[in-house]
Scaffold this active site. Structure first.
Site, PDB file in Angstrom:
ATOM      1  CD  GLU A   1      -3.889  -5.918   3.873  1.00 44.93           C
ATOM      2  OE1 GLU A   1      -4.584  -5.191   4.610  1.00 44.93           O
ATOM      3  OE2 GLU A   1      -2.666  -6.086   4.011  1.00 44.93           O
TER       4      GLU A   1
ATOM      5  CD  GLU B   1      -2.956  -1.181   2.273  1.00 44.59           C
ATOM      6  OE1 GLU B   1      -3.083  -0.148   2.967  1.00 44.59           O
ATOM      7  OE2 GLU B   1      -3.626  -2.210   2.470  1.00 44.59           O
TER       8      GLU B   1
END
Length: 527
Positions: A460, A346
């Site tokens: 995820e 991220e």
């Protein structure tokens, strides 16, 4: 005597840079007067004629300066004739470079006022959060356009080859809804002092014609071989037709009972588990062994962070964490069995201290960090790690210089591309409920076009229960996941994001009997 030779070399190099910059400035009019040779690129390839329905760039060549005409982005600009042009990421940026200097050009459409865009992007630098030395911070008018200039210098980083540590960020405001951002990087301040004003003065807005196309070259080459066991995991789980589920359960593997109880409720054994580590964590060998004892393959995440220390990008690239990183790598090597190694996920979100937002707006430093750690692992003989590169589905700030592709370290350094998109729900003001297909249809479509040669995993994901029907969201996830053929492994994030002591985003898949039943029924189709 050695010091004298060193200083003499630096003086010679500096003089050469100044002479080059002076020659550039003094030959502008001469270059403009010369007849130009014309090169045409269409969709990233040289062509014999322009096609304004496609991605067309034209380069008019001169002896000292070339003129680049970028039709989809609607601008033209002069640049030194010894620079090469990279249009492989045309929807995001055009890059010009030679051996001392690099220029990235972004056309930024805006849904905020220009000052909000400019000030937010520059904030870590102007506030001192990014530990750099500001050289210039001013606003002027050039060719009728308001221009914001921010120049700065950071320390040289010893583990960055040909480090370009001096920056000039130039934002040209052409309207309240459009800014052109030019980011210059160089090893020489005199070069920038002559080059930047010259290029900015030559910049002109033109009519937009055609549309952008990526022109990336693909490779499945790996810079060093995987172990036989790691290759087997890659072939078994990431190159077949079957899809597999995994989970993040915060107590695992320190405590195995909570996950075992959940698996019993769901009548499903998760093959993959997600574990997070940082510079504050113990070395991972014990974690890996505990997970392996339960027949799990670990998605081992390393986030190069340390509590209270902010961005560590400069420190890592100066070698300050070499000992720790080598020990971490040896722990993986000593474990011996395959690991999915996810580094600095991220990164296109400013909540991550390793985002370029916190280090000179330079995504190249993220790439340099990735490659540097990759090389350290290679030197320690780590051939059992499959490298997972994993942006967030939405960049924040959602500016082109922070686009996820600007962080890609290269095909040679990535085994698996990770996707992450959450339905965060509506607990916080401004958040929207996003359906599963609303997130993953466009994300998969784009990634499969840009990375057709790489296997995918959802590293995820999950859905909040605040703001909509979580059971319906889960049902859609199981119903439509099989449409995404490149996605081979999917990891449920079974946790909670807290707002102080209040649960804000409840992603748990054992939240209620209805949620448990939806997950249980969905998993039956993947056994």
């Amino acid at each position: 005597m050695k010091k004298f030779k060193c200083y003499k070399g630096l003086v010679t190099m500096l003089a050469a840079c100044i002479l080059w910059a002076v020659s550039l400035t003094t030959n502008i009019s001469a270059a403009s007067a010369q007849p130009a040779n014309r090169l045409i690129m269409v969709d990233g390839r040289f062509a014999g004629a322009v096609d304004f329905n496609r991605d067309t760039k034209v380069i008019e060549q001169g002896p000292y300066l070339n003129l680049l005409k970028n039709y989809p982005d609607g601008y033209q600009i002069k640049y030194p004739a010894d620079m090469w042009v990279d249009v492989s990421m045309s929807p995001v940026r055009t890059t010009l470079a030679n051996y001392t200097t690099l220029v990235e050009i972004y056309r930024q459409p805006l849904d905020v006022v220009p000052d909000a865009y400019i000030n937010y992007g520059n904030r870590p630098i102007t506030t001192g959060a990014d530990k750099v030395q500001i050289i210039k911070n001013q606003q002027t008018t050039v060719n009728g356009h308001r221009v914001r200039w921010l120049w700065w210098q950071r320390p040289r980083l010893k583990n960055v080859p040909a480090d370009k540590n001096i920056y000039a960020s130039v934002d040209i405001v052409v309207s309240n809804r459009e800014v052109y951002s030019l980011l210059f990087k160089s090893a020489s301040l005199p070069v920038l002092q002559n080059l930047v004003p010259t290029m900015v003065k030559s910049f002109a807005v033109t009519a937009k014609q055609g549309h952008h196309t990526y022109a990336r070259q693909y490779s499945n080459h790996r810079s060093f071989p995987l172990s036989a066991a790691a290759n087997e995991v890659l072939n078994t789980y990431f190159k077949g037709d079957k899809q597999y589920w995994g989970i993040f359960e915060h107590s695992f593997p320190a405590r195995k009972e909570p996950l075992a109880n959940l698996e019993q409720q769901l009548d499903y054994n998760f093959k993959f588990v997600l574990v997070y580590t940082s510079f504050d964590s113990p070395l991972p060998k014990d974690i890996l062994q505990r997970a392996d004892a339960e027949n799990k393959i670990v998605e081992l995440t390393l986030q190069t962070t340390s509590a209270g220390r902010g961005s560590l990008t400069y420190a890592i690239l100066n070698g300050e964490y070499d000992s720790w990183l080598k020990a971490y790598a040896r722990a993986i090597k000593d474990f011996g069995k395959p690991v999915l190694f996810r580094l600095n996920n991220e990164m296109n979100g400013d909540w991550c201290s390793y985002s370029a937002y916190h280090s000179s707006k330079d995504t190249g430093l993220y790439i340099a960090t990735w490659r540097y750690i990759y090389q350290l692992f290679r030197e320690q003989g780590v051939d059992n790690a499959l490298w997972v590169w994993n942006p967030h589905d939405v960049s924040f700030p959602n500016f082109k210089w922070n686009h996820y592709l600007t962080y890609y370290p290269g095909d040679d350094y990535v085994d698996i591309v990770g996707l992450t998109g959450y339905n965060t729900g509506t607990y916080y003001p401004g958040e929207k409920w996003r359906g599963f297909k609303q997130i993953y249809d466009p994300l998969y479509q784009e990634y499969s076009a840009v990375f057709p040669h790489k296997p995918f995993m959802i590293t995820e994901f999950g859905s909040n229960s605040v703001g909509g029907d979580k059971v319906a969201w889960i049902n859609d996830a199981f119903r439509y996941m099989k449409e995404y053929k490149q996605i081979k492994v999917m990891i449920w994030w079974n946790g909670i994001d807290w707002d102080g002591t209040k649960p804000a985003r409840i992603y748990r898949i054992d939240q209620t009997p209805a949620v448990i039943n939806a997950v249980k029924q969905g998993l039956q189709g993947y056994k």
